[in-house]
Design a protein around this motif. Structure first.
Motif: not given
Length: 452
Positions: A325-341
């Motif tokens: 669903g949408l919310v888990p996908a957004l949370q994964w994306q947030a984690r990935e951005v936090s890891k990289r930046s």
């Protein structure tokens, strides 16, 4: 995007024009009808007055003629020596009296207030006149010869003259009535002309107002048309630029994928091939210890390649958007951005249904992806808040950062243009609130169909 004029303005303009031209036609019709009716009224009044005057004049002339003729018959009767001829004059005199009585009766029906008194005097004089004549009609020939001339001189002629004078007075009154009737007709004509002048003035005034309103409306339509043309021209130019940017972005994305495949996956697979050859050599030499180590190295290379391919696939279309669903996908994306930046990204969701349309989920995901990419590249932010909220009939997204901010009207890059196009395609609204030094807030509203 070009905007159509509000429907109520079009309806109001049509109502005003319809009412105005309808009122103008009604005024013109009323003016014509009133003018025709006034002319008919004037013509009828004039004909009535003329016919009444002629009738009264004819009857009065008839009475006057009978009075005059009666005197002639009396004279001939009194001066006639032959008995037979005297009887003939007497008969004619009685016929004249009968005709006079009939004329008096007819004129009495035509009397008005001003003529009643003179007519009464005339009637009394005629009665006295015939009363004086009645004894003379029984005279013998000797009496007529002896007293006839004196009777004519002293009785008949003075009375006849008096009665003719009274008839003339009645005639003068009749003429004054004719003049009064003409004045009445003239007054009716003046009133009609006044009404017609007022109606024509109102028609001209309304026509000028309609002309002014129509001119203003036409000029406004011309200005709106010119504005629409400029907007369409600008939209076409922007669409061409967007198309060029999309093609460039597509080529950049393909170049990036190609570089990733070549530099990461290709080199990793090449390394695997080399290490597999080394592993084969070691197997032939039966070097058991080195074979196990080499197998571990090959396993790590394969795992790294799988990770790179998985990340590339997630960037292109995250499978969890379809699976979770949408919310888990957004949370994964947030984690990935936090890891990289190293930027702290918080995702909040309020009453977001898992049954959202696919195009809405994809749109929100891509907007968040593009916004986070821009924040990482340009904002120099430390904290980012992503809030998704579903309300009856709409889906809301807000992305806020504490970066250095920018001027949205002057710094519209490819990312913002792409976001705006995605939102516009779904019939939503998109706005950016930012200024240098105070971060940025991106707000998106997407309409949702009401549940049946």
């Amino acid at each position: 995007m070009p905007t159509a004029p509000p429907a109520y303005k079009i309806v109001n303009s049509r109502l005003v024009l319809t009412a105005g031209f309808g009122g103008l036609l009604l005024l013109m019709a009323f003016a014509g009808f009133d003018g025709i009716q006034a002319l008919q009224q004037i013509q009828t009044a004039n004909d009535s007055i003329r016919e009444e005057f002629l009738l009264r004049t004819r009857v009065l002339e008839r009475i006057r003629a009978d009075v005059y003729v009666s005197g002639t018959y009396v004279r001939d009767y009194l001066l006639e020596r032959e008995s037979g001829k005297a009887q003939g004059h007497q008969y004619s005199l009685r016929e004249t009296r009968s005709d006079m009585d009939a004329a008096l009766q007819q004129y009495r029906a035509l009397l008005n207030a001003e003529e009643s008194r003179p007519f009464q005097v005339l009637t009394q004089e005629l009665g006295a006149y015939w009363g004086v004549l009645e004894p003379a009609l029984r005279w013998t020939a000797a009496q007529r010869q002896r007293d006839g001339y004196t009777f004519l001189r002293d009785e008949v002629f003075p009375r006849r003259t008096s009665m003719l004078g009274i008839a003339d007075q009645i005639g003068a009154i009749n003429e004054s009535q004719l003049k009064a009737g003409r004045l009445k007709v003239e007054e009716t004509f003046r009133q009609s002309r006044r009404r017609l002048t007022i109606t024509i003035g109102l028609t001209i005034a309304l026509g000028l107002l309609l002309a002014a309103f129509s001119t203003r409306h036409i000029l406004r339509l011309e200005n709106e048309t010119a504005e629409r043309y400029r907007e369409i021209s600008g939209a076409r130019a922007e669409l061409k630029l967007l198309s060029a940017r999309l093609v460039a972005a597509q080529e950049n994305e393909r170049r990036s994928i190609s570089r990733e495949l070549h530099d990461e996956v290709g080199q990793a697979l090449t390394g695997v091939l080399v290490e597999m050859a080394n592993l084969s050599t070691l197997i032939r030499e039966k070097d058991t210890d080195r074979v196990a180590a080499k197998a571990d190295e090959i396993k790590k290379l394969v795992e790294n390649s799988i990770s790179v391919v998985r990340n590339m696939a997630l960037l292109l279309r995250p499978s969890m958007l379809d699976d979770l669903g949408l919310v888990p996908a957004l949370q994964w994306q947030a984690r990935e951005v936090s890891k990289r930046s190293g930027i702290w990204v918080k995702v909040s969701a309020e009453q977001v249904s898992e049954e959202l349309p696919e195009e809405h989920k994809t749109c929100i995901y891509r907007i968040v992806q593009e916004a986070l990419h821009n924040i990482v590249q340009h904002a120099a932010a430390r904290h980012v808040s992503v809030t998704v909220r579903q309300e009856p009939g709409r889906l809301l997204l807000a992305i806020q950062d504490d970066g250095k901010g920018f001027q949205p009207q002057q710094e519209r890059g490819m990312g913002l243009v792409g976001i705006e196009e995605r939102v516009s395609y779904l019939g939503g609204k998109f706005e950016v609130d930012s200024a240098p030094g105070r971060g940025a807030t991106l707000n998106v509203m997407l309409p949702l169909a009401e549940a049946a």
